[in-house]
Write an enzyme that holds these catalytic residues in place. Structure first.
Site, short mmCIF file in Angstrom:
data_model
loop_
_atom_site.label_atom_id
_atom_site.label_comp_id
_atom_site.label_asym_id
_atom_site.label_seq_id
_atom_site.Cartn_x
_atom_site.Cartn_y
_atom_site.Cartn_z
N ASP A 1 2.42 5.29 -6.87
CA ASP A 1 3.71 5.22 -6.17
C ASP A 1 4.89 5.04 -7.10
O ASP A 1 6.04 5.09 -6.65
CB ASP A 1 3.69 4.06 -5.17
CG ASP A 1 2.86 4.41 -3.96
OD1 ASP A 1 2.93 5.57 -3.53
OD2 ASP A 1 2.16 3.54 -3.44
N HIS B 1 0.88 -1.19 0.00
CA HIS B 1 0.00 0.00 0.00
C HIS B 1 0.91 1.23 0.00
O HIS B 1 1.69 1.41 -0.91
CB HIS B 1 -0.93 -0.12 1.21
CG HIS B 1 -2.05 0.87 1.29
ND1 HIS B 1 -2.47 1.63 0.24
CD2 HIS B 1 -2.86 1.23 2.33
CE1 HIS B 1 -3.47 2.42 0.62
NE2 HIS B 1 -3.72 2.20 1.89
N HIS C 1 -2.82 -2.48 -9.45
CA HIS C 1 -3.74 -1.82 -8.52
C HIS C 1 -5.01 -2.65 -8.46
O HIS C 1 -5.42 -3.22 -9.47
CB HIS C 1 -4.05 -0.40 -9.01
CG HIS C 1 -4.62 0.47 -7.95
ND1 HIS C 1 -5.95 0.46 -7.63
CD2 HIS C 1 -4.02 1.36 -7.11
CE1 HIS C 1 -6.15 1.31 -6.65
NE2 HIS C 1 -5.01 1.87 -6.31
N1 ACO Z 1 4.23 -7.32 -10.05
C1 ACO Z 1 4.07 -8.53 -10.63
N2 ACO Z 1 2.89 -9.16 -10.75
C2 ACO Z 1 1.82 -8.53 -10.25
C3 ACO Z 1 1.90 -7.27 -9.65
C4 ACO Z 1 3.16 -6.66 -9.56
N3 ACO Z 1 3.30 -5.46 -9.00
N4 ACO Z 1 0.67 -6.89 -9.23
C5 ACO Z 1 -0.16 -7.88 -9.58
N5 ACO Z 1 0.53 -8.86 -10.20
C6 ACO Z 1 -0.02 -10.10 -10.79
C7 ACO Z 1 -0.34 -11.12 -9.70
O1 ACO Z 1 0.76 -11.98 -9.47
C8 ACO Z 1 -1.53 -11.82 -10.31
O2 ACO Z 1 -1.05 -12.71 -11.31
P1 ACO Z 1 -1.67 -14.20 -11.44
O3 ACO Z 1 -3.13 -13.99 -11.69
O4 ACO Z 1 -0.93 -14.83 -12.54
O5 ACO Z 1 -1.43 -14.85 -10.09
C9 ACO Z 1 -2.27 -10.72 -11.04
O6 ACO Z 1 -1.28 -9.75 -11.38
C10 ACO Z 1 -3.38 -10.07 -10.22
O7 ACO Z 1 -2.76 -9.53 -9.04
P2 ACO Z 1 -3.39 -9.57 -7.59
O8 ACO Z 1 -2.29 -9.78 -6.59
O9 ACO Z 1 -4.56 -10.50 -7.55
O10 ACO Z 1 -3.95 -8.11 -7.47
P3 ACO Z 1 -4.49 -7.42 -6.17
O11 ACO Z 1 -5.59 -6.54 -6.60
O12 ACO Z 1 -4.77 -8.40 -5.09
O13 ACO Z 1 -3.21 -6.56 -5.67
C11 ACO Z 1 -1.67 -4.82 -5.50
C12 ACO Z 1 -3.08 -5.23 -5.95
C13 ACO Z 1 -1.46 -5.23 -4.03
C14 ACO Z 1 -1.54 -3.30 -5.59
C15 ACO Z 1 -0.61 -5.51 -6.42
O14 ACO Z 1 -0.79 -5.11 -7.77
C16 ACO Z 1 0.83 -5.24 -5.97
O15 ACO Z 1 1.34 -5.97 -5.10
N6 ACO Z 1 1.49 -4.18 -6.53
C17 ACO Z 1 2.83 -3.84 -6.10
C18 ACO Z 1 2.77 -3.01 -4.82
C19 ACO Z 1 2.28 -1.61 -5.07
O16 ACO Z 1 2.75 -0.92 -5.97
N7 ACO Z 1 1.35 -1.16 -4.21
C20 ACO Z 1 0.81 0.20 -4.27
C21 ACO Z 1 -0.62 0.19 -4.72
S1 ACO Z 1 -1.21 1.83 -4.86
C22 ACO Z 1 -1.49 2.25 -3.29
O17 ACO Z 1 -1.79 1.48 -2.43
C23 ACO Z 1 -1.40 3.61 -2.95
#
Ligand code: ACO
Length: 429
Positions: free
Chosen positions: A363, A268, A307
């Protein structure tokens, strides 16, 4: 007009129920009517991570993740970032309308008055180790404020609520700046309430080590816009944490400390710090493909990408990317921007990221700007808290005045042991 109901047939019993639809939503409680046996508890909805559950009705922030739209109280984020100022946007979020000139002057004056913090709080900040993470300090300091202002418990009193809003918005930059000064072993630079909110924060922080304490107007404007972009994002992890805590009528300091704790995590608000560390570790544009291979092999995450809501370019990331170049005009470039831009280009072209609709989020570029402005990396999530505070406060007021809200208390699906008898220690295998 079509009938606004949903008909559900329970194939275990053949029973059919018709439940009302409001705002494209059914009430989860209506499912309880469905029972396999008459003495069953009734059907529930299972939704870990609340991916498809509306927990409130809100009038604050609108997000359309598929189209990349973000609006505060109806106003597009692009216009607010360009034309508004952070405290004005805070007013808008909390009160629902843009202020008149008099209202804005009073609002600014009240908040700036509250930038002076209680001496006990200033002393408390000195008790942390020099290398303590500033988020740990900030979370503790916000929670500690509840001990200094016990009247804040009166969460259903409008005037009391307003006082805490002024105080929280006023105190946060001072707490952040004082904890930074402690780390450097510098004396506190006390707030200058005649300055604007952002100018005062930069003046107290003095991240560029200016001898004269002058604040560059381009940097102040950039930080102001960044704070506007972070000010609210509807029911995200930290806001939901805040609403959960505040639903028990906890005072706002305790609720905001909890929200800040939720924001701290790298998935987050801690992501801006994680992005910077990731870009530094990559270190060279030539090493980007190797890093992306690690991501695709699930050995790493591409921080600042993806996201829960945006399945399109995060509109905030577009604006931030532009701000980065304004800031670099003043500070000189940050070598990490080249790595970030190239990383984004390669990732957006790559089937792994395209098929999962992973785009840069708010971010991805913010940390590069903060670093160029002289903020240490572990201060980045603190800056996010400062920006997000008005949103949390707006959501808190909305919760406290919403007659439909009740104490948050989700259900569970129990999969543990059935009843069994206690085994004395001596008889256990
Ligand atoms: N890098 C690589 N793969 C990713 C990423 C990433 N940053 N984000 C999502 N994925 C992949 C997942 O592995 C998943 O793949 P799969 O279906 O083959 O298993 C798919 O994309 C869907 O991802 P989820 O984890 O289900 O998405 P969720 O909505 O639960 O998570 C989150 C969202 C936590 C923001 C995620 O994208 C992430 O971890 N991003 C990196 C951290 C980040 O930048 N956070 C800031 C968010 S903005 C904020 O909070 C202000």
């Amino acid at each position: 007009m079509s009938k606004q109901t949903l008909t559900i047939t329970d194939n275990r019993t053949g029973e059919t129920i018709e439940v009302p639809i409001g705002h494209d939503t059914i009430k989860a409680l209506d499912l309880r009517q469905l029972k396999a046996q008459p003495d069953d508890f009734g059907m529930m909805a299972y939704d870990p991570g609340y991916t498809n559950t509306a927990s409130c009705k809100s009038r604050i922030t609108y997000v359309d993740g598929d189209r990349g739209i973000l609006r505060y109280r109806g106003y597009p984020i692009e216009q607010l970032a360009q034309e508004s100022a952070f405290l004005e946007a805070a007013y808008l979020l909390i009160f629902g309308e843009l202020p008149s000139a008099d209202e804005l002057a009073h609002w600014n004056e009240r908040i700036m008055r509250h930038t002076h913090i209680h001496e006990n709080l200033a002393d408390l900040l000195k008790t942390f180790r020099h290398d303590a993470h500033p988020m740990g300090i900030l979370i503790s300091a916000i929670a500690a404020m509840s001990t200094l202002h016990p009247e804040a418990k009166q969460v259903h009193d409008n005037q009391r609520r307003l006082q805490q809003i002024w105080r929280i918005l006023g105190a946060l930059p001072t707490v952040a700046a004082f904890s930074y000064q402690n780390r450097l072993g510098r004396p506190y630079t006390h707030p200058h309430s005649a300055l604007g909110y952002i100018d005062n924060f930069l003046y107290m922080m003095n991240p560029m080590n200016q001898d004269d304490g002058e604040v560059d107007p381009v940097l102040a404007r950039a930080l102001d816009a960044l704070f506007i972009l972070h000010a609210d994002h509807e029911q995200n992890c930290s806001t939901s944490a805040l609403r959960n805590i505040a639903s028990s009528d906890a005072d706002p300091y305790s609720s905001i400390a909890g929200a800040a704790a939720a924001l701290y995590g790298p998935l987050h608000g801690g992501a801006n710090e994680a992005v910077l560390r990731m870009l530094t570790a990559i270190g060279d544009v030539k090493k980007i493909p190797a890093y992306l291979n690690k991501v695709k092999n699930r050995e790493a995450r591409l921080m600042g990408f993806g996201h829960r809501v945006y399945k399109n370019y995060d509109p905030r990331a577009q604006i931030i990317k532009k701000i980065a170049y304004d800031v670099f005009e003043v500070t000189g470039g940050n070598p990490l921007i080249d790595i970030a831009v190239e990383l984004e280009r390669i990732a957006l072209d790559d089937e792994y990221f395209a098929s999962r609709r992973l785009y840069p989020n708010v971010d991805f570029y913010s940390g590069i700007i903060y670093q160029a402005m002289g903020f240490p990396v572990d201060m980045f999530p603190v800056l996010f808290v400062l920006g997000r505070a008005p949103g949390w406060l707006a959501q808190w007021v909305e919760l406290a005045t919403d007659p439909e809200q009740r104490i948050a208390r989700p259900r569970q699906i129990y999969l543990g042991e059935d009843e069994r008898s206690y085994v004395p220690l001596a008889e256990r295998a």
